[in-house]
Design a protein around this motif. Structure first.
Motif, PDB file in Angstrom:
ATOM      1  N   LYS A 198       0.817  -1.211   0.000  1.00  0.00           N
ATOM      2  CA  LYS A 198       0.000   0.000   0.000  1.00  0.00           C
ATOM      3  C   LYS A 198       0.856   1.269   0.000  1.00  0.00           C
ATOM      4  CE  LYS A 198      -4.084  -2.057   2.131  1.00  0.00           C
ATOM      5  NZ  LYS A 198      -4.736  -2.208   0.811  1.00  0.00           N
ATOM      6  N   ALA A 199       2.088   1.162  -0.459  1.00  0.00           N
ATOM      7  CA  ALA A 199       2.970   2.338  -0.464  1.00  0.00           C
ATOM      8  C   ALA A 199       2.395   3.466  -1.320  1.00  0.00           C
ATOM      9  CB  ALA A 199       4.362   1.947  -0.956  1.00  0.00           C
ATOM     10  N   LEU A 200       1.961   3.142  -2.545  1.00  0.00           N
ATOM     11  CA  LEU A 200       1.371   4.160  -3.410  1.00  0.00           C
ATOM     12  C   LEU A 200       0.064   4.670  -2.820  1.00  0.00           C
ATOM     13  CD1 LEU A 200       1.977   2.510  -6.917  1.00  0.00           C
ATOM     14  CD2 LEU A 200       3.277   4.384  -5.886  1.00  0.00           C
ATOM     15  N   SER A 201      -0.698   3.774  -2.213  1.00  0.00           N
ATOM     16  CA  SER A 201      -1.971   4.167  -1.592  1.00  0.00           C
ATOM     17  C   SER A 201      -1.735   5.154  -0.455  1.00  0.00           C
ATOM     18  CB  SER A 201      -2.700   2.931  -1.072  1.00  0.00           C
ATOM     19  OG  SER A 201      -2.895   1.979  -2.095  1.00  0.00           O
ATOM     20  N   ILE A 202      -0.732   4.869   0.377  1.00  0.00           N
ATOM     21  CA  ILE A 202      -0.406   5.764   1.496  1.00  0.00           C
ATOM     22  C   ILE A 202      -0.007   7.131   0.962  1.00  0.00           C
ATOM     23  CG2 ILE A 202       1.243   6.170   3.370  1.00  0.00           C
ATOM     24  CD1 ILE A 202       1.354   3.062   3.679  1.00  0.00           C
ATOM     25  N   ALA A 203       0.834   7.139  -0.069  1.00  0.00           N
ATOM     26  CA  ALA A 203       1.290   8.407  -0.649  1.00  0.00           C
ATOM     27  C   ALA A 203       0.108   9.209  -1.192  1.00  0.00           C
ATOM     28  CB  ALA A 203       2.297   8.135  -1.754  1.00  0.00           C
ATOM     29  N   TYR A 204      -0.824   8.525  -1.879  1.00  0.00           N
ATOM     30  CA  TYR A 204      -1.968   9.245  -2.427  1.00  0.00           C
ATOM     31  C   TYR A 204      -2.852   9.808  -1.316  1.00  0.00           C
ATOM     32  CZ  TYR A 204      -6.487  10.349  -4.339  1.00  0.00           C
ATOM     33  OH  TYR A 204      -7.647  11.022  -4.644  1.00  0.00           O
ATOM     34  N   HIS A 205      -3.157   9.001  -0.316  1.00  0.00           N
ATOM     35  CA  HIS A 205      -4.064   9.465   0.739  1.00  0.00           C
ATOM     36  C   HIS A 205      -3.428  10.557   1.594  1.00  0.00           C
ATOM     37  CE1 HIS A 205      -7.739   7.052   0.395  1.00  0.00           C
ATOM     38  NE2 HIS A 205      -6.952   6.206  -0.250  1.00  0.00           N
ATOM     39  N   SER A 206      -2.107  10.545   1.696  1.00  0.00           N
ATOM     40  CA  SER A 206      -1.436  11.642   2.367  1.00  0.00           C
ATOM     41  C   SER A 206      -1.608  12.933   1.568  1.00  0.00           C
ATOM     42  CB  SER A 206       0.052  11.317   2.535  1.00  0.00           C
ATOM     43  OG  SER A 206       0.760  12.433   3.037  1.00  0.00           O
ATOM     44  N   PHE A 207      -1.400  12.828   0.254  1.00  0.00           N
ATOM     45  CA  PHE A 207      -1.624  13.970  -0.645  1.00  0.00           C
ATOM     46  C   PHE A 207      -3.072  14.448  -0.563  1.00  0.00           C
ATOM     47  CE2 PHE A 207      -3.681  14.650  -4.784  1.00  0.00           C
ATOM     48  CZ  PHE A 207      -3.146  15.888  -5.143  1.00  0.00           C
TER      49      PHE A 207
END
Length: 528
Positions: free
Chosen positions: A270-279
């Motif tokens: 979920k690395a990309l998911s975490i980055a998106y939701h942080s954004f």
């Protein structure tokens, strides 16, 4: 286009397919081919759909852009025993469709799929009518006799194939449909829906490097900035933050890097998911946020296009039904979220990000009154007997996004849904009886809305399986038309005999798991 003053059309056909999901189209093709084999002429066939055919035919695989195909999962030992390919031995009509659409393994280009389906329909002389709204289904005694549209046009037929996710034609004909997961006693619960999107300009190497950097930083607890991003995605919840951090590595502590196949990518962390939701400033929780960027199933398409099955929206049963009735069009709120998706993917290298014209609706309830309903436990027990089977399919009980309320209800009966040992992936033999309707004996429903109970719809909603069912239903419709019989009276064995005679019968290798008895007990208790 007819003028406004034109009189309503009244036309008659032998077989009408309502909805243009791929299993329904292939069923129509199989029906016409088998009838031609018997009578040396094609039946009169019609494909009628609510969507806009100018945007492609092929339902959620084409207008919904779902390019990453879920394929049959067959254990290595079974493949070796029966000398099978990676995905086993799918239905002959499905293999033909994949070949015509140029599928290498997983990735289906919607443009090529549209062209292949149109060619197959052209070969049988099928007519196509799109952009319709159904007013009613005409019936005489038990049978459907025709479909009346809101514009006054009426299309009469002898046999009908409904491939819509919500069994819309069946409902119009008076067939009762259970809402959501009412077979689990959860009528409001429903699976998430997805807006599939394509990126262009984001190379696989670039994507791999971006994910690697995020994995490296999110697993480094000394990286204060990255940890602050992760905490935003966790909604400032320490327990969720730890859970997300733990998910970034495998059991050996190695980063869960994406896996790149020959025409697909599996995003394992979920690395990309975490980055998106942080954004985005939202919590990576479907229940909390109502929408998430999940681990992506990515199809690699020509021209540097990547197709993403990843953007989930939480819906209840009424919302899923409304979306299906509304031609699967995304809501304004969904499009607003997609605008953020587009902006973020452009920030990591995409030049364009394009959403599909329709949603991928996974499930919208199940019909009652099938000739022989299909449960998850029966799948786990191997499906129909080998003596009458039409093929074999394997897939896990996938409830992407989860079934709201199931965990709570299960816990009251002593179960933990996060650790149900009997939910092993079934490998089951295919029949058609769950798709045939007893009380409307000239109708078949080939879709996630077929006569599934319990966990069956989770594996039964997959296109590859339903194409196998569609092949059987098509042949059954040809038999019924040729012999003036009820479709509901055609047996699996009769269809199997045709497949044998024509050299189209797939290998049969369903497996009976002893755990099926435990799943049967669970499904019965959840339904109570």
């Amino acid at each position: 286009m007819r003028s406004v003053s034109s009189a309503p059309l009244v036309q008659s056909y032998d077989i009408i397919a309502f909805g243009d999901e791929v299993p329904g189209i292939l069923a129509l093709v199989c029906a016409a081919r088998e009838y031609y084999r018997r009578k040396n002429q094609h039946p009169r066939t019609l494909l009628i759909l609510k969507g806009n055919s100018l945007l492609g035919i092929g339902g959620h695989l084409v207008r919904g852009g779902l390019s990453y195909l879920d394929r049959s999962a067959v254990p290595l030992s079974i493949r070796q025993t029966h000398n099978l390919d990676t995905f086993g031995d799918p239905a002959a009509i499905y293999k033909e469709f994949l070949r015509r659409a140029g599928v290498l393994a997983i990735a289906l280009d919607p443009r090529k799929a549209d062209a292949a389906l149109r060619e197959m329909l052209r070969e049988i002389g099928a007519e196509i009518v799109s952009n319709i709204e159904i007013e009613s289904a005409n019936r005489w005694e038990q049978k459907i006799t025709g479909i009346k549209l809101v514009n006054g046009d009426t299309y009469f037929g002898k046999y009908f194939i409904d491939s819509t996710v919500n069994a819309e034609l069946a409902q119009a004909a008076g067939v009762r449909k259970l809402k959501g997961f009412e077979t689990f006693g959860l009528p409001d619960a429903e699976l998430s829906v997805t807006l599939v999107f394509e990126t262009q300009g984001l190379s696989i190497d670039r994507l791999r490097n971006v994910e690697y950097l995020y994995l490296k930083r999110f697993t480094n607890t000394g990286d204060a900035i990255a940890q602050s991003w992760l905490n935003v995605a966790a909604g400032k919840n320490a327990e969720l933050a730890n859970q997300l951090r733990k998910d970034l590595v495998d059991k050996n502590g190695n980063p869960k890097n994406m896996y790149v196949g020959k025409d697909y990518i599996d995003i394992r962390s979920k690395a990309l998911s975490i980055a998106y939701h942080s954004f985005r400033g939202t919590t990576l929780s479907l229940e909390t946020s109502g929408t998430i960027l999940d681990n992506g199933n990515v199809a690699i398409l020509p021209g540097g296009r990547l197709s993403w099955n990843a953007l989930l929206f939480d819906v209840n049963a009424d919302q899923a039904e409304a979306l299906a009735l509304g031609k699967a069009l995304p809501t304004p709120e969904m499009l607003k979220e997609f605008a953020y998706i587009s902006k973020w993917f452009q920030s990591i290298g995409a030049t364009t990000v394009k959403g599909a014209s329709e949603l991928y609706i996974r499930h919208a309830g199940n019909i009652l009154g099938a000739v022989d309903p299909l449960t998850g436990s029966r799948m786990l027990a191997g499906g129909v007997p080998s003596s009458e089977a039409l093929g074999t399919f394997g897939y896990h009980f996938d409830v992407r996004g989860g079934i709201s309320g199931l965990g709570t209800k299960a816990s009251t009966k002593g179960y933990n849904v996060d650790n149900l040992q009997f939910l092993v992936p079934p490998l089951f033999n295919i029949g058609i009886q769950h798709a045939l309707v007893q009380d409307v004996p000239n109708l078949a429903v080939i879709s996630p809305g077929s006569g599934f109970k319990g966990y069956a719809c989770s594996a039964g909603r997959i296109v590859e399986f339903n194409c196998g069912v569609g092949q059987g239903v098509g042949i059954a419709a040809a038999i019924a038309l040729n012999e003036n019989r009820n479709l509901a009276d055609i047996s699996n064995k009769e269809v199997q005999n045709v497949l044998k005679t024509t050299g189209q019968l797939s290998k049969i290798y369903g497996k009976n798991y002893e755990l099926a008895a435990d799943l049967d007990k669970f499904e019965r208790e959840m339904a109570a």
